[in-house]
Design an enzyme around this catalytic site. Structure first.
Site, PDB file in Angstrom:
ATOM      1  CG  HIS A  79       8.485 -37.958  55.485  1.00 25.00           C
ATOM      2  ND1 HIS A  79       7.953 -38.488  56.639  1.00 25.00           N
ATOM      3  CD2 HIS A  79       8.349 -36.607  55.601  1.00 25.00           C
ATOM      4  CE1 HIS A  79       7.521 -37.506  57.414  1.00 25.00           C
ATOM      5  NE2 HIS A  79       7.744 -36.354  56.800  1.00 25.00           N
ATOM      6  CG  HIS A 237      10.463 -33.151  59.901  1.00 25.72           C
ATOM      7  ND1 HIS A 237      10.741 -34.451  59.508  1.00 25.72           N
ATOM      8  CD2 HIS A 237       9.188 -32.912  59.504  1.00 25.72           C
ATOM      9  CE1 HIS A 237       9.678 -34.964  58.917  1.00 25.72           C
ATOM     10  NE2 HIS A 237       8.720 -34.048  58.904  1.00 25.72           N
ATOM     11  CG  ASP A 241       7.952 -32.003  55.912  1.00 24.74           C
ATOM     12  OD1 ASP A 241       8.111 -33.221  55.713  1.00 24.74           O
ATOM     13  OD2 ASP A 241       7.313 -31.550  56.887  1.00 24.74           O
ATOM     14  CG  HIS A 264       3.154 -30.319  53.694  1.00 24.68           C
ATOM     15  ND1 HIS A 264       4.384 -30.840  53.359  1.00 24.68           N
ATOM     16  CD2 HIS A 264       2.811 -30.889  54.883  1.00 24.68           C
ATOM     17  CE1 HIS A 264       4.773 -31.684  54.305  1.00 24.68           C
ATOM     18  NE2 HIS A 264       3.839 -31.724  55.236  1.00 24.68           N
TER      19      HIS A 264
END
Length: 286
Positions: A79, A237, A241, A264
Site C-alpha cells: 500500500h 483494491h 495492490d 501478490h
C-alpha cells in the site's frame, strides 16, 4: 510524465498497527538523494542493513508482499509502495519500527496524505522508465498476468469470486497520479469473516478490524456499517495492490499490465519474468 526525479520535502511519520501481528508499527519517511531509489530499513534492529524496494528482495508473497529475510523482514509494503509510485516519488528512505508497515486504514490514502503534508521536491536527475517492447505472460492454474506494449501506463485487473457480492469485476484504466488518487487510493483491503476467524485462530491477521478492512459476512453481506465506497471496491483494491507490487520493478513502467485472478505472488512473478527477458523491455530516460 514527470521528467525529473522527486523526493519528499521533509521527514514524516505514520503510526498504527501491523495487520498480521497486531503489534504497534510505524513508518518514518525521509528524503533521499537523487538515484537512491526506495530503501526500507528496520529501525528497531541495530545495524540493520537497508533493503532496496525491488522484486529481487521479495521475501514472501503470502497474504502480503514482504521484503528482506528472516528477522529483518518487512511485511505489507504494497500500500505504501502504491502511493509512492502513484505520486511519482523516486527516492525515499523508509524506516520501519517493527516487522510490518502499519496498515492504517487498509488503503493508500493515509500515505498520500502524509506526503501531501510535507510536499514533494523535484531533483536535478532525469527519471528513467522501463518501456515494454513485447508481451510477457505468466500463468498459474487459471490465473494469469502479462505485460504488453502500450503508450502510457495502464492496468487491466480482473477478479472472479464465487461470492455473489463480488462475482466478476474488472478495472481497466490508464493510471496516473490523478486517477490513483480519485479511483484507487481509498479502496480497502478486504476479506471474508470465515477466513478472518480462521486466521485469528492461527495467530494471524491479529491487527485486522473493521477500521482497516472491508469484511464480507457469512451471509455474503458487508459487515462494515458504511458499506462499499465503490460498487467495485474489491477489484479497485486489487488494482491498488498491483500498482504497489509492480513498483518493485525498480523503475516506473510504460506499458499495460493485465491480470486475471491475480495477487501478490502472480504480480511479482510477472515482474520477475519481464526483467529476466532483456528483449522484452528497454530503459529510457525522460
Amino acid at each position: 510524465m514527470n521528467a525529473y526525479q522527486k523526493t519528499i520535502g521533509r521527514a514524516v511519520t505514520l503510526s498504527g498497527v501491523g495487520i498480521h501481528g497486531g503489534a504497534p508499527a510505524s513508518a518514518r519517511l525521509l528524503p533521499a538523494d537523487a538515484d537512491t531509489g526506495i530503501l526500507f530499513q528496520r529501525s528497531d534492529i541495530k545495524d540493520s542493513a537497508p533493503v532496496c524496494a525491488h522484486v529481487s528482495q521479495i521475501g514472501a508473497t503470502d497474504l502480503c508482499t514482504s521484503l528482506g529475510a528472516r528477522e529483518a523482514r518487512i511485511d505489507t509494503v504494497e500500500h505504501l509502495m502504491a502511493a509512492i509510485s502513484a505520486l511519482g516519488i523516486d527516492n525515499l528512505v523508509v524506516e520501519i519500527e517493527g516487522p510490518e508497515v502499519p496498515i492504517l486504514d487498509g488503503t493508500s490514502a493515509r500515505f498520500i496524505e502524509a506526503v501531501d503534508s510535507v510536499g514533494v521536491v523535484t531533483q536535478d536527475a532525469k527519471r528513467r522508465f522501463i518501456r515494454i517492447l513485447k508481451t510477457v505472460r505468466v500463468e498459474a492454474g487459471n490465473s494469469w498476468g502479462e505485460f504488453r506494449p502500450y503508450d502510457g501506463t495502464r492496468f487491466e485487473v480482473e477478479i472472479d469470486f464465487e461470492c455473489p457480492l463480488i462475482g466478476r469485476q474488472k478495472f481497466a484504466h490508464d493510471v496516473d497520479e490523478e486517477t490513483f488518487r480519485k479511483e484507487l487510493s481509498t479502496a480497502r483491503t478486504f476479506g471474508f469473516m470465515k477466513d478472518v476467524e480462521r486466521l485469528w485462530a492461527a495467530g494471524l491477521a491479529l491487527g485486522a478490524s473493521l477500521d482497516n478492512s472491508l469484511v464480507i459476512g457469512d451471509d455474503n453481506s458487508i459487515v462494515n456499517a458504511d458499506g462499499l465506497r465503490f460498487k467495485d471496491e474489491f477489484v479497485r483494491h486489487k488494482t491498488l495492490d498491483a500498482v504497489g507490487d509492480l513498483a518493485l520493478a525498480g523503475l516506473p513502467f510504460i506499458g499495460c499490465f493485465s491480470s486475471y485472478r491475480g495477487g501478490h505472488r502472480l504480480n511479482s512473478e510477472a515482474v520477475k519474468a519481464l526483467l529476466s527477458d532483456e528483449t522484452a523491455f528497454e530503459i529510457i530516460e525522460a
